[in-house]
Design an enzyme around this catalytic site. Sequence first.
Site, mmCIF file in Angstrom:
data_model
loop_
_atom_site.group_PDB
_atom_site.id
_atom_site.type_symbol
_atom_site.label_atom_id
_atom_site.label_comp_id
_atom_site.label_asym_id
_atom_site.label_seq_id
_atom_site.Cartn_x
_atom_site.Cartn_y
_atom_site.Cartn_z
ATOM 1 C CE LYS A 44 -2.613 2.216 4.136
ATOM 2 N NZ LYS A 44 -1.814 1.051 4.463
ATOM 3 C CB SER A 98 -0.962 0.017 1.191
ATOM 4 O OG SER A 98 -0.247 0.185 2.401
#
Length: 150
Positions: free
Chosen positions: A107, A70
Amino acid sequence: MHLSRIHTGTVLDCYTPDFSTPLPLPIAGSGVSAGFPSPAEDHEELVLDLNKALIKHPAATFYARVKGSSMVDAGIEDGDLLVIDKAIEPKDGAVAVCFIDGEFTVKRIALRDDGLYLIPANPAFNPVRITEENEFLVWGIVTYVIHQPR
């Protein structure tokens, strides 16, 4: 309250650093050219301790191995080793290791008018908006990414 699991695309295995022995390694004093090589210089070697160079807050630092894709567009790939500092204050734009609804993820933090988001760096994954329903904690800020050259 019902907590639904959010798949964030990245899972981490966490480790604590071992500071019991110093890690002094030689380092070239003049640097390494990424352009044209320079004529032979003195090639003076200095000593660099990676524990001291990479870790500012030893008691608050840990490592994590990335599992997932990701964050590939941020240079963080599957198998990379993250250096994470829990003593650094989270801020907008920081790459953070977060605990959300029972799993760790890495993230970019985004503070927007309508709330806090965790932003992936891969278009195959969606941003995650953090709400009151989420079990959420910023675990630490990524200070370094270590990986083999590709």
